[in-house]
Design a protein around this motif. Sequence first.
Motif, PDB file in Angstrom:
ATOM      1  N   ILE A 457     -18.833 -10.817   1.595  1.00 49.66           N
ATOM      2  CA  ILE A 457     -18.127  -9.597   1.168  1.00 49.66           C
ATOM      3  C   ILE A 457     -17.532  -8.886   2.386  1.00 49.66           C
ATOM      4  N   GLN A 458     -18.299  -8.826   3.509  1.00 48.81           N
ATOM      5  CA  GLN A 458     -17.760  -8.204   4.736  1.00 48.81           C
ATOM      6  C   GLN A 458     -16.535  -8.966   5.233  1.00 48.81           C
ATOM      7  N   HIS A 459     -16.597 -10.301   5.139  1.00 53.90           N
ATOM      8  CA  HIS A 459     -15.442 -11.089   5.524  1.00 53.90           C
ATOM      9  C   HIS A 459     -14.249 -10.790   4.617  1.00 53.90           C
ATOM     10  N   ILE A 460     -14.503 -10.616   3.314  1.00 51.67           N
ATOM     11  CA  ILE A 460     -13.439 -10.275   2.366  1.00 51.67           C
ATOM     12  C   ILE A 460     -12.796  -8.949   2.749  1.00 51.67           C
ATOM     13  N   GLU A 461     -13.611  -7.986   3.209  1.00 55.41           N
ATOM     14  CA  GLU A 461     -13.073  -6.684   3.629  1.00 55.41           C
ATOM     15  C   GLU A 461     -12.066  -6.857   4.771  1.00 55.41           C
ATOM     16  N   ASN A 462     -12.425  -7.676   5.778  1.00 52.47           N
ATOM     17  CA  ASN A 462     -11.500  -7.924   6.892  1.00 52.47           C
ATOM     18  C   ASN A 462     -10.239  -8.620   6.405  1.00 52.47           C
ATOM     19  N   TYR A 463     -10.470  -9.595   5.471  1.00 56.48           N
ATOM     20  CA  TYR A 463      -9.321 -10.319   4.926  1.00 56.48           C
ATOM     21  C   TYR A 463      -8.390  -9.364   4.179  1.00 56.48           C
ATOM     22  N   MET A 464      -8.962  -8.464   3.370  1.00 56.09           N
ATOM     23  CA  MET A 464      -8.139  -7.549   2.574  1.00 56.09           C
ATOM     24  C   MET A 464      -7.453  -6.517   3.454  1.00 56.09           C
ATOM     25  N   LEU A 465      -8.063  -6.174   4.615  1.00 56.84           N
ATOM     26  CA  LEU A 465      -7.396  -5.243   5.538  1.00 56.84           C
ATOM     27  C   LEU A 465      -6.069  -5.832   6.012  1.00 56.84           C
ATOM     28  N   ILE A 466      -6.077  -7.123   6.282  1.00 57.67           N
ATOM     29  CA  ILE A 466      -4.841  -7.788   6.704  1.00 57.67           C
ATOM     30  C   ILE A 466      -3.853  -7.852   5.552  1.00 57.67           C
ATOM     31  N   GLN A 467      -4.347  -8.195   4.336  1.00 57.52           N
ATOM     32  CA  GLN A 467      -3.461  -8.342   3.179  1.00 57.52           C
ATOM     33  C   GLN A 467      -2.884  -6.999   2.750  1.00 57.52           C
ATOM     34  N   LYS A 468      -3.678  -5.921   2.879  1.00 53.22           N
ATOM     35  CA  LYS A 468      -3.139  -4.603   2.522  1.00 53.22           C
ATOM     36  C   LYS A 468      -2.014  -4.193   3.460  1.00 53.22           C
ATOM     37  N   ALA A 469      -2.101  -4.651   4.711  1.00 52.46           N
ATOM     38  CA  ALA A 469      -1.008  -4.384   5.629  1.00 52.46           C
ATOM     39  C   ALA A 469       0.264  -5.063   5.159  1.00 52.46           C
ATOM     40  N   ARG A 470       0.079  -6.140   4.447  1.00 48.20           N
ATOM     41  CA  ARG A 470       1.238  -6.898   3.947  1.00 48.20           C
ATOM     42  C   ARG A 470       1.784  -6.309   2.655  1.00 48.20           C
ATOM     43  N   PHE A 471       0.866  -5.939   1.724  1.00 47.95           N
ATOM     44  CA  PHE A 471       1.308  -5.525   0.386  1.00 47.95           C
ATOM     45  C   PHE A 471       1.227  -4.026   0.153  1.00 47.95           C
ATOM     46  N   GLY A 472       0.566  -3.321   1.069  1.00 46.33           N
ATOM     47  CA  GLY A 472       0.515  -1.873   0.934  1.00 46.33           C
ATOM     48  C   GLY A 472      -0.240  -1.439  -0.308  1.00 46.33           C
ATOM     49  N   LYS A 473       0.314  -0.444  -1.017  1.00 48.06           N
ATOM     50  CA  LYS A 473      -0.354   0.139  -2.186  1.00 48.06           C
ATOM     51  C   LYS A 473      -0.307  -0.776  -3.391  1.00 48.06           C
ATOM     52  N   ARG A 474       0.351  -1.885  -3.311  1.00 48.13           N
ATOM     53  CA  ARG A 474       0.391  -2.825  -4.433  1.00 48.13           C
ATOM     54  C   ARG A 474      -0.941  -3.564  -4.594  1.00 48.13           C
ATOM     55  N   LEU A 475      -1.803  -3.527  -3.569  1.00 51.42           N
ATOM     56  CA  LEU A 475      -3.040  -4.299  -3.603  1.00 51.42           C
ATOM     57  C   LEU A 475      -4.249  -3.359  -3.572  1.00 51.42           C
ATOM     58  N   HIS A 476      -5.131  -3.498  -4.574  1.00 56.28           N
ATOM     59  CA  HIS A 476      -6.372  -2.724  -4.637  1.00 56.28           C
ATOM     60  C   HIS A 476      -7.531  -3.703  -4.892  1.00 56.28           C
ATOM     61  N   ILE A 477      -8.669  -3.335  -4.358  1.00 58.47           N
ATOM     62  CA  ILE A 477      -9.854  -4.180  -4.577  1.00 58.47           C
ATOM     63  C   ILE A 477     -11.029  -3.290  -4.971  1.00 58.47           C
ATOM     64  N   ALA A 478     -11.859  -3.792  -5.902  1.00 56.71           N
ATOM     65  CA  ALA A 478     -13.039  -3.050  -6.382  1.00 56.71           C
ATOM     66  C   ALA A 478     -14.215  -4.015  -6.494  1.00 56.71           C
ATOM     67  N   TYR A 479     -15.438  -3.445  -6.456  1.00 53.55           N
ATOM     68  CA  TYR A 479     -16.645  -4.269  -6.484  1.00 53.55           C
ATOM     69  C   TYR A 479     -17.577  -3.788  -7.601  1.00 53.55           C
ATOM     70  N   ASP A 480     -18.199  -4.742  -8.280  1.00 57.11           N
ATOM     71  CA  ASP A 480     -19.221  -4.454  -9.317  1.00 57.11           C
ATOM     72  C   ASP A 480     -20.385  -5.432  -9.099  1.00 57.11           C
ATOM     73  N   LEU A 481     -21.188  -5.108  -8.062  1.00 59.54           N
ATOM     74  CA  LEU A 481     -22.234  -6.038  -7.628  1.00 59.54           C
ATOM     75  C   LEU A 481     -23.602  -5.362  -7.695  1.00 59.54           C
ATOM     76  N   ASP A 482     -24.570  -6.097  -8.207  1.00 60.44           N
ATOM     77  CA  ASP A 482     -25.977  -5.652  -8.173  1.00 60.44           C
ATOM     78  C   ASP A 482     -26.486  -5.820  -6.741  1.00 60.44           C
ATOM     79  N   GLU A 483     -27.140  -4.768  -6.219  1.00 58.35           N
ATOM     80  CA  GLU A 483     -27.598  -4.813  -4.829  1.00 58.35           C
ATOM     81  C   GLU A 483     -28.550  -5.987  -4.567  1.00 58.35           C
ATOM     82  N   SER A 484     -29.306  -6.413  -5.606  1.00 60.44           N
ATOM     83  CA  SER A 484     -30.256  -7.509  -5.409  1.00 60.44           C
ATOM     84  C   SER A 484     -29.553  -8.830  -5.135  1.00 60.44           C
TER      85      SER A 484
END
Length: 607
Positions: A457-484
Amino acid sequence: MKKIIGSGLRSIFQFCTRKIVIKLILLFTSIIFLVIGVLTIISYKMLEKESRNSILEASTNNLKLVNKSVRKYFDEISQFTAPQYRYDPIMNALRNESNDHSSMAYLEDYLRVLFYSRTDVEAIYLYLINEEKVYSLSRDDVAVKSTYNASIPSQYWFGQAVKDKKNRYIQPLLLSRDTGYSQLGEESFFVFHRVLRNLVDRNPRAILSVVLNSSYRDEMIKDSPLTEGAELLLLDANLVPYYGNSQKALNHLNDMAFRDRLNDLQEGHFTWSDGSEKYMVIVDVEEQAGWRMIKLIPFDEIYKAARMNRDLSYSIGAVILSISILLNMLTANAITKPIKLLANKMRRFSEGAFDVEVKVRGSDEIAYLSNQFNLMAMRTSKLINEKYHMKLVQNNAILKALEAEINPHFLYNALQAISTKALKSGENEIRKMVDALALTLRYCIRGKEFVLLREEIQHIENYMLIQKARFGKRLHIAYDLDESLYEVKILRLTLQSLVENSVKHAVEKITSPVTIVISAHSNDRHTIIRVTDNGPGMKRERLMQVRGSLREKWEERQQENESIGLKNVNTRLQILYGEEYGIEINSDESGTDTCMIIPRAGGEPNV
């Protein structure tokens, strides 16, 4: 026909007299048969007499013991039903029962005490003669009830009990269960009727009827065990049956000749035949009350041991003649046993047990065959192990190749995003993107094959930081994960491939904003990680193509296939965990839903 028989007999005679060895065998066989036959007949007659005397003595003693128990039991019941020290209160309650509630309650309590004082009491009835009233208590209804019954004096047992000097009558229930009271159960043995008289005028005031079940009777009968076919009767002094172990035993009483023999014989035994079977009849008569215990034992059963001994003796002769055949069988078995053992090992070998080995004894042809089989099994096992090792190496190489194909594709998209951002923004943004790219590249080239879901998930965050620079406000990400589930181990870069697929086929396809949702949940067997987007989705034909490509083997894939990332992840999962796991995808006009199914706890593969 006579000529054929004569010719056959002559041939047999010539065969038997042709060689002296056959003559000796016939001579010794005849002597053995003669000796065994004579000894068998003598021992059979002796055993017949011994068996008869032994059974007669044992059965006589058993019947005496049972008869004493029967008399003791009936005496106990007689003592049990006698009012004794309660006589005056009971007489007083009987006189005042109709107009005194306390007298009625006393009678009810008296019945309850009697009812619960013995386990073999099935029911109790108290019949008030003048009032024609019945108090009753039974196992089926433990509450004391009172009814009116004018038919009781017409019962046979009523007259017998009233006129008896001892104020009692024992009513058998074997042939008839009609007592004038309610219907009795199958377990009922007899009814003990006790007349309660007024001491002043000697007139009967009431009759206490106690219904006894067969529990005590069955325990007493155990003292006289019955062999197969034996029959047992319990009669009173008038030959009225109280017990018979079978209907066949009771049928003997219908024969007047049998009854006459019983009347003539006070105690002892006699021989009796009912036309189909012959019996030894043993009779024991109780001295005081005249109870009769009668046991009928078939002579076939008495002489059974003698017949078995006779048959055994005959068998000995047959065994002696069979010794030579047995020796041949043992010799044949010594030859065929190693062959059977070898055949069994070969069957196990054909079923997949390649580590079998035959123990070799001797140096004959069978030993040589066993040695060759052991050599074949050893070589086959070695070849299979080598093939299995090669398959493991091959699968590991495929995994490494699949992992390596992900990095160049992602690196290309990342550099394209950085280039785009460099054209649109200042150096600070570029620094952030470069940092994110550095972390991403370091994550991609790290040696660990399995990572925690939290690390992915942390790697996905770094990946999405790069992709958001590309797509701007067109790209949103959300999480629905059980902490366990953050501690579940997954294959590195698998979840990133699912997210990248949504970016490529959802965000890049439209200009409106797209939300990518990452969720995860577990059931009894699986952990399911889901990536969902609200992009344009796929047409049904395209969805079928993607699903078809997931079912193809990796070696059969098309290099230009657009779903190479999903195919990559699916193949890695199935190689590592089995065909039960992998990627599932669904899509319609509302978006695309991609699931990654792994074992519940994730972890190392089942190679």
